[in-house]
Design an enzyme around this catalytic site. Structure first.
Site, PDB file in Angstrom:
ATOM      1  CB  CYS A 111      -0.951  -0.009   1.180  1.00 54.76           C
ATOM      2  SG  CYS A 111      -1.926  -1.514   1.265  1.00 54.76           S
ATOM      3  CG  HIS A 254      -3.180   3.214   1.856  1.00 54.06           C
ATOM      4  ND1 HIS A 254      -3.822   2.724   0.733  1.00 54.06           N
ATOM      5  CD2 HIS A 254      -3.194   2.208   2.773  1.00 54.06           C
ATOM      6  CE1 HIS A 254      -4.194   1.476   0.971  1.00 54.06           C
ATOM      7  NE2 HIS A 254      -3.829   1.144   2.191  1.00 54.06           N
ATOM      8  CG  ASN A 284      -6.735  -1.100   1.610  1.00 56.49           C
ATOM      9  OD1 ASN A 284      -6.079  -0.808   0.621  1.00 56.49           O
ATOM     10  ND2 ASN A 284      -6.183  -1.394   2.765  1.00 56.49           N
TER      11      ASN A 284
HETATM   12  O1  UT7 Z   1      -3.459  -1.139   3.726  1.00 55.26           O
HETATM   13  C1  UT7 Z   1      -3.170  -1.567   5.010  1.00 55.26           C
HETATM   14  C2  UT7 Z   1      -4.000  -2.796   5.180  1.00 55.26           C
HETATM   15  N1  UT7 Z   1      -4.490  -3.103   6.460  1.00 55.26           N
HETATM   16  C3  UT7 Z   1      -5.221  -2.295   7.251  1.00 55.26           C
HETATM   17  O2  UT7 Z   1      -5.419  -1.146   7.045  1.00 55.26           O
HETATM   18  C4  UT7 Z   1      -5.844  -2.952   8.449  1.00 55.26           C
HETATM   19  C5  UT7 Z   1      -5.876  -2.089   9.679  1.00 55.26           C
HETATM   20  N2  UT7 Z   1      -6.776  -2.682  10.645  1.00 55.26           N
HETATM   21  C6  UT7 Z   1      -8.110  -2.492  10.600  1.00 55.26           C
HETATM   22  O3  UT7 Z   1      -8.614  -1.789   9.742  1.00 55.26           O
HETATM   23  C7  UT7 Z   1      -8.953  -3.131  11.669  1.00 55.26           C
HETATM   24  O4  UT7 Z   1      -8.108  -3.772  12.614  1.00 55.26           O
HETATM   25  C8  UT7 Z   1      -9.983  -4.159  11.103  1.00 55.26           C
HETATM   26  C9  UT7 Z   1     -11.081  -3.430  10.339  1.00 55.26           C
HETATM   27  C10 UT7 Z   1      -9.314  -5.163  10.205  1.00 55.26           C
HETATM   28  C11 UT7 Z   1     -10.650  -4.908  12.258  1.00 55.26           C
HETATM   29  O5  UT7 Z   1     -11.266  -3.974  13.130  1.00 55.26           O
HETATM   30  P1  UT7 Z   1     -11.025  -4.080  14.703  1.00 55.26           P
HETATM   31  O6  UT7 Z   1     -11.796  -3.004  15.314  1.00 55.26           O
HETATM   32  O7  UT7 Z   1      -9.533  -4.122  14.944  1.00 55.26           O
HETATM   33  O8  UT7 Z   1     -11.707  -5.462  15.033  1.00 55.26           O
HETATM   34  P2  UT7 Z   1     -11.069  -6.754  15.729  1.00 55.26           P
HETATM   35  O9  UT7 Z   1     -10.167  -7.470  14.806  1.00 55.26           O
HETATM   36  O10 UT7 Z   1     -10.557  -6.365  17.077  1.00 55.26           O
HETATM   37  O11 UT7 Z   1     -12.359  -7.630  15.953  1.00 55.26           O
HETATM   38  C12 UT7 Z   1     -13.396  -7.230  16.855  1.00 55.26           C
HETATM   39  C13 UT7 Z   1     -14.507  -8.272  16.792  1.00 55.26           C
HETATM   40  C14 UT7 Z   1     -14.011  -9.701  16.932  1.00 55.26           C
HETATM   41  O12 UT7 Z   1     -15.013 -10.433  17.631  1.00 55.26           O
HETATM   42  P3  UT7 Z   1     -14.886 -10.735  19.208  1.00 55.26           P
HETATM   43  O13 UT7 Z   1     -13.592 -11.505  19.347  1.00 55.26           O
HETATM   44  O14 UT7 Z   1     -14.812  -9.380  19.852  1.00 55.26           O
HETATM   45  O15 UT7 Z   1     -16.099 -11.501  19.507  1.00 55.26           O
HETATM   46  C15 UT7 Z   1     -13.938 -10.195  15.518  1.00 55.26           C
HETATM   47  O16 UT7 Z   1     -14.084 -11.607  15.432  1.00 55.26           O
HETATM   48  O17 UT7 Z   1     -15.145  -8.202  15.524  1.00 55.26           O
HETATM   49  C16 UT7 Z   1     -15.128  -9.492  14.908  1.00 55.26           C
HETATM   50  N3  UT7 Z   1     -15.013  -9.310  13.469  1.00 55.26           N
HETATM   51  C17 UT7 Z   1     -16.072  -9.147  12.663  1.00 55.26           C
HETATM   52  N4  UT7 Z   1     -17.393  -9.134  12.909  1.00 55.26           N
HETATM   53  C18 UT7 Z   1     -18.213  -8.950  11.866  1.00 55.26           C
HETATM   54  C19 UT7 Z   1     -13.874  -9.228  12.727  1.00 55.26           C
HETATM   55  N5  UT7 Z   1     -14.182  -9.017  11.433  1.00 55.26           N
HETATM   56  C20 UT7 Z   1     -15.544  -8.983  11.386  1.00 55.26           C
HETATM   57  C21 UT7 Z   1     -16.452  -8.796  10.330  1.00 55.26           C
HETATM   58  N6  UT7 Z   1     -17.779  -8.782  10.613  1.00 55.26           N
HETATM   59  N7  UT7 Z   1     -16.047  -8.607   9.054  1.00 55.26           N
END
Ligand code: UT7
Length: 327
Positions: A111, A254, A284
């Site tokens: 990215c 980005h 993204n």
């Molecule tokens: O170009 C660079 C590329 N990468 C990035 O920019 C990624 C940067 N990171 C992010 O954007 C965020 O970390 C994410 C959007 C990927 C995830 O958001 P988050 O607020 O960090 O969520 P998390 O991974 O802490 O997950 C929170 C909860 C979890 O459930 P529990 O364990 O709290 O019950 C996940 O299992 O949300 C759950 N979860 C979802 N639920 C519904 C994770 N993905 C999903 C989903 N739909 N798609």
């Protein structure tokens, strides 16, 4: 000499996939995706490919600049999702558009790739080696993500953006670039050609390949890295330029996640209105996100000559960087 952007173009696949479409194939929902990322829909290739989108964006940028393909001295493509390993996407685009006089190569910096390509081109301009350069960011990450991993699959979209740079009088523009390979495990794709096939199909999800071959990401680690390192490097850049955030008209970041952009704006104590976004529409698109955003702003007439821009990328590597430029 420096390179000034004189034309932009972009090419997005026709197929629109919204959050509800994703909720039909994985355990997710529109509300979660909007709240956590700001993404509403994304484009996913069907007939298109990384090369075809890169070619489309290139032709539009050349037309916008009024530059003929044969006039180009250099053609750089930033991609991590090339259709084939060899030849490079840049050489394939060269063939398609007839940029017979250009030296062509790809840059793989995920990215951050478009930003690194831009800075590479500026160094060539500064050295007096080139007069007209075409930069392209093109990605079809839908063919690399694990569609059974809701933590990553919901983020990415496909597309390409391009910019023509032409030599102008001026000093080398300040730029900042960083890499930290020791933290590379936060965002990986180990065997891209083992996993690539038509995206968004159950057959693709069930393919007998190792999970780690797909894009794998520690989302929280990448999130923390972005919201810390990007403001730091923007401040480092502005210091180098002798400028402050108030001197900047737009911050072209980005497009990874709305919360990341908002957090960076807050840390820079700058109003969010200076941070245009298109991630709602396109998700993204990795190295394509910055040139697609630039093209959208250019075609809307938002960018006016003389405006001051900070362009910043971040992603796998880990890698990050920023550049200051006058439109
Ligand atoms: O170009 C660079 C590329 N990468 C990035 O920019 C990624 C940067 N990171 C992010 O954007 C965020 O970390 C994410 C959007 C990927 C995830 O958001 P988050 O607020 O960090 O969520 P998390 O991974 O802490 O997950 C929170 C909860 C979890 O459930 P529990 O364990 O709290 O019950 C996940 O299992 O949300 C759950 N979860 C979802 N639920 C519904 C994770 N993905 C999903 C989903 N739909 N798609």
């Amino acid at each position: 000499m420096i390179g000034v952007i004189t034309g932009t173009g972009s090419w997005l696949p026709e197929q629109i996939v919204d959050n509800d479409d994703l909720a039909r194939i994985m355990d997710t929902n529109d509300e979660w995706i909007r709240e956590r990322t700001g993404i509403v829909k994304r484009r996913i290739i069907k007939e298109e490919s990384t090369v075809s989108m890169a070619t489309g964006a290139a032709l539009r940028a050349l037309e916008d600049a009024g530059v003929a393909a044969e006039e180009l001295d250099m053609l750089l493509v930033s991609t991590v999702s090339s259709d084939v390993l060899l030849p490079s996407t840049a050489c394939e685009v060269q063939k398609n558009i007839g940029a017979t006089n250009a030296v062509c190569f790809d840059i793989n910096a995920a990215c951050t790739g478009f930003l690194f390509a831009l800075n590479t081109a500026q160094a060539y301009f500064h050295a007096g080696l080139v007069k007209k350069v075409l930069l392209i960011g093109a990605e079809s990450l839908s063919t690399l993500v694990d569609w059974s991993d809701r933590g990553t699959a919901i983020l990415f979209g496909d597309g390409a953006g391009a910019a023509v740079l032409e030599a102008a009088e001026g000093e080398l523009l300040p730029m900042v670039m960083h890499s930290d390979g020791a933290r590379g495990e936060a965002l990986t794709c180990k065997s891209p050609f083992a996993v690539r096939k038509s995206p968004l199909t159950v057959a693709n999800m069930m393919k007998a390949v190792e999970k780690e071959d797909y894009v794998g990401m520690n989302g929280q680690e990448v999130f923390r890295f972005a919201v810390k390192r990007v403001p730091e490097c923007v401040e480092e850049l502005l210091d180098k330029c002798g400028k402050t955030t108030e001197d900047v008209d737009y911050f072209i970041l980005h497009q990874a996640n709305r919360r990341i952009v908002e957090s960076i704006a807050k840390r820079l104590k700058t109003d969010i209105s200076k941070f245009p976004m298109n991630l709602m529409e396109y998700g993204n698109t990795s190295s394509a996100s910055i040139p697609i955003l630039l093209d959208g702003l250019n075609r809307k007439g938002t960018l006016k000559r003389g405006m001051k821009l900070v362009i910043a990328g971040f992603g796998a590597g880990l890698s990050w960087g920023a550049a200051y430029m006058e439109w």
